[in-house]
Design a protein around this motif. Structure first.
Motif, PDB file in Angstrom:
ATOM      1  N   VAL A   1     -32.527  13.624 -42.263  1.00 52.24           N
ATOM      2  CA  VAL A   1     -33.973  13.455 -42.405  1.00 52.24           C
ATOM      3  C   VAL A   1     -34.662  14.758 -42.015  1.00 52.24           C
ATOM      4  O   VAL A   1     -34.281  15.390 -41.031  1.00 52.24           O
ATOM      5  N   VAL A   2     -35.677  15.158 -42.774  1.00 51.19           N
ATOM      6  CA  VAL A   2     -36.576  16.237 -42.358  1.00 51.19           C
ATOM      7  C   VAL A   2     -37.965  15.629 -42.201  1.00 51.19           C
ATOM      8  O   VAL A   2     -38.579  15.188 -43.183  1.00 51.19           O
ATOM      9  N   ALA A   3     -38.449  15.548 -40.978  1.00 47.90           N
ATOM     10  CA  ALA A   3     -39.765  14.975 -40.696  1.00 47.90           C
ATOM     11  C   ALA A   3     -40.777  16.109 -40.518  1.00 47.90           C
ATOM     12  O   ALA A   3     -40.559  17.023 -39.741  1.00 47.90           O
ATOM     13  N   GLY A   4     -41.870  16.019 -41.262  1.00 47.70           N
ATOM     14  CA  GLY A   4     -42.832  17.120 -41.309  1.00 47.70           C
ATOM     15  C   GLY A   4     -42.475  18.080 -42.427  1.00 47.70           C
ATOM     16  O   GLY A   4     -42.708  19.288 -42.337  1.00 47.70           O
ATOM     17  N   ALA A   5     -41.926  17.533 -43.503  1.00 54.98           N
ATOM     18  CA  ALA A   5     -41.341  18.357 -44.573  1.00 54.98           C
ATOM     19  C   ALA A   5     -42.360  19.151 -45.365  1.00 54.98           C
ATOM     20  O   ALA A   5     -41.989  20.083 -46.090  1.00 54.98           O
ATOM     21  N   THR A   6     -43.648  18.809 -45.266  1.00 52.27           N
ATOM     22  CA  THR A   6     -44.657  19.531 -46.050  1.00 52.27           C
ATOM     23  C   THR A   6     -45.295  20.690 -45.282  1.00 52.27           C
ATOM     24  O   THR A   6     -46.077  21.438 -45.847  1.00 52.27           O
TER      25      THR A   6
ATOM     26  N   ALA B   1     -46.946  13.288 -32.479  1.00 44.67           N
ATOM     27  CA  ALA B   1     -46.181  12.417 -33.380  1.00 44.67           C
ATOM     28  C   ALA B   1     -44.741  12.263 -32.895  1.00 44.67           C
ATOM     29  O   ALA B   1     -44.150  11.176 -33.007  1.00 44.67           O
ATOM     30  N   THR B   2     -44.179  13.324 -32.332  1.00 51.57           N
ATOM     31  CA  THR B   2     -42.810  13.251 -31.810  1.00 51.57           C
ATOM     32  C   THR B   2     -42.709  12.212 -30.696  1.00 51.57           C
ATOM     33  O   THR B   2     -41.728  11.470 -30.605  1.00 51.57           O
ATOM     34  N   LYS B   3     -43.731  12.140 -29.866  1.00 54.93           N
ATOM     35  CA  LYS B   3     -43.757  11.164 -28.768  1.00 54.93           C
ATOM     36  C   LYS B   3     -43.634   9.735 -29.298  1.00 54.93           C
ATOM     37  O   LYS B   3     -43.005   8.873 -28.673  1.00 54.93           O
ATOM     38  N   VAL B   4     -44.177   9.504 -30.482  1.00 53.25           N
ATOM     39  CA  VAL B   4     -44.136   8.174 -31.087  1.00 53.25           C
ATOM     40  C   VAL B   4     -42.795   7.913 -31.775  1.00 53.25           C
ATOM     41  O   VAL B   4     -42.176   6.854 -31.579  1.00 53.25           O
ATOM     42  N   TYR B   5     -42.331   8.890 -32.581  1.00 49.09           N
ATOM     43  CA  TYR B   5     -41.219   8.628 -33.488  1.00 49.09           C
ATOM     44  C   TYR B   5     -39.841   9.034 -32.953  1.00 49.09           C
ATOM     45  O   TYR B   5     -38.839   8.438 -33.343  1.00 49.09           O
ATOM     46  N   ALA B   6     -39.764  10.038 -32.090  1.00 49.04           N
ATOM     47  CA  ALA B   6     -38.444  10.481 -31.627  1.00 49.04           C
ATOM     48  C   ALA B   6     -37.669   9.369 -30.908  1.00 49.04           C
ATOM     49  O   ALA B   6     -36.485   9.155 -31.208  1.00 49.04           O
ATOM     50  N   PRO B   7     -38.278   8.644 -29.979  1.00 51.63           N
ATOM     51  CA  PRO B   7     -37.518   7.564 -29.326  1.00 51.63           C
ATOM     52  C   PRO B   7     -37.058   6.492 -30.310  1.00 51.63           C
ATOM     53  O   PRO B   7     -35.964   5.938 -30.172  1.00 51.63           O
ATOM     54  N   LYS B   8     -37.875   6.202 -31.304  1.00 51.81           N
ATOM     55  CA  LYS B   8     -37.531   5.193 -32.314  1.00 51.81           C
ATOM     56  C   LYS B   8     -36.308   5.630 -33.124  1.00 51.81           C
ATOM     57  O   LYS B   8     -35.367   4.861 -33.321  1.00 51.81           O
ATOM     58  N   PHE B   9     -36.302   6.878 -33.581  1.00 51.26           N
ATOM     59  CA  PHE B   9     -35.175   7.397 -34.354  1.00 51.26           C
ATOM     60  C   PHE B   9     -33.919   7.468 -33.489  1.00 51.26           C
ATOM     61  O   PHE B   9     -32.830   7.082 -33.926  1.00 51.26           O
ATOM     62  N   ALA B  10     -34.084   7.980 -32.267  1.00 52.91           N
ATOM     63  CA  ALA B  10     -32.929   8.128 -31.377  1.00 52.91           C
ATOM     64  C   ALA B  10     -32.298   6.783 -31.055  1.00 52.91           C
ATOM     65  O   ALA B  10     -31.069   6.639 -31.028  1.00 52.91           O
TER      66      ALA B  10
END
Length: 342
Positions: free
Chosen positions: A6-11, A78-87
């Motif tokens: 996955v590449v998040a922030g791809a744009t 945004a990392t604070k929200v999504y990183a724990p979810k992905f991990a």
């Protein structure tokens, strides 16, 4: 069988470089998903030279279950929200923001410098990518530190506007154009005019008078390389689109000559020594754009301190300072832990 990546922030600037570098380095990916916020959903980005177009998906609705890596370039909030979810879903996050860099349970990795530290990634299933100016500096310093043991580093940076994202690049372009045609060049992204100027201020000010960017260089260098090394930094934004430069002064515990340092750097991983004592015998930011290496030039002895050296260090901040280092971390993790075949 390859990886699902996955590449998040791809744009964004860094995200696009991550996509390019995954393709350029022929990363063993069976599947690549590009994520961004809702406003970029549906945009298409080319992957590699095959002309394959990948459609950007909404990170809010993406299920990371079953994916191996997620390269994050989405900023701290945004990392604070999504990183724990992905991990938590088993997808290892390699994060380009500053959020986790000083977390003791999160490895802060530059693969040429401290690859063994990646072994601690399982604590949170998150790996941090260092600040762009730190990354290139430690690549140049570590091989010298291994031989002569660094006591103190004094660094002045000359950081390009791409470090401030697309807005920074747009502001330099617009101000430069406006000045040539006689229109006002009002600052918006930066605190002062950046065109034809330099600004000794990156990120917010701290109580001791330093900036957060300068603090990052100090604490990250200690975490990556050696907590005993003393570092002081002055970080400056300059009117260059891409490519960070650094003037580095180093004091060692043990004797080391400029000639010996050149020999060490010539063989060091990730370093390209270009050091001819003649007109043009050094590398400038414009020459490092699109390149993978950290370039070192102007290696010389400093007679004002015992066992002192000075050198000039240049690198593409969107590559080694961000996207390339993240992909190299993924490659390292694959080699040491995941063991999937391409």
């Amino acid at each position: 069988m390859g990886y699902r990546v996955v590449v998040a922030g791809a744009t964004g600037n860094v995200g696009r470089e991550m996509v390019n570098i995954l393709a350029d380095r022929e990363f063993p990916a069976d599947e690549v998903a590009l994520l961004a916020s809702s406003r970029s959903v549906g945009e298409q980005i080319e992957y590699g030279e095959t002309g394959k177009m990948l459609k950007v998906q909404n990170i809010e609705h993406f299920d990371p279950t079953g994916w191996d890596f997620a390269l994050f370039a989405i900023g701290s909030e945004a990392t604070k929200v999504y990183a724990p979810k992905f991990a938590a879903a088993g997808c290892t996050v390699i994060d380009n923001s500053s959020l986790y860099r000083m977390d003791p349970d999160v490895p802060l990795i530059v693969p040429e410098v401290n690859p063994e530290a990646i072994d601690g990634y399982r604590a949170k299933n998150i790996i941090a990518n260092p600040n762009c100016s730190t990354a290139q500096m430690v690549v140049a310093l570590k091989p010298l530190h291994d031989v002569a043991k660094i006591k103190r580093v004094v660094v002045a940076t000359y950081q390009s506007v791409s470090g401030a994202g697309k807005q920074g690049m747009d502001e330099l372009f617009e101000q430069s154009r406006n000045i040539f045609v006689g229109d006002p060049a009002e600052p918006k992204k930066f605190t002062k005019q950046i065109a034809f100027n330099v600004i000794p201020h990156i990120d917010s000010f701290l109580d001791d008078g330093s900036t957060k960017e300068e603090w990052k260089m100090v604490v990250e260098t200690k975490k990556i390389m050696d907590p005993k090394v003393k570092v002081t930094a002055t970080c400056v934004r300059v009117p260059v689109f891409v490519g960070h430069s650094e003037a580095i002064n180093i004091e060692f515990e043990n004797e080391i000559s400029a000639e010996e340092a050149q020999k060490i750097l010539r063989e060091a991983p990730g370093v390209m020594l270009v050091d001819k004592r003649e007109d043009g015998g050094y590398v400038t930011p414009i020459e490092c754009v699109g390149e993978y290496a950290t370039y070192v030039s102007r290696v010389r002895e400093d007679p004002t301190v015992e066992n002192g050296l000075a050198l000039w260090c240049v690198s593409d901040n969107l590559r080694k300072g961000a996207a390339l280092n993240a992909v190299q971390i993924a490659e390292l993790l694959g080699r040491r832990h995941l063991q999937k075949a391409a």
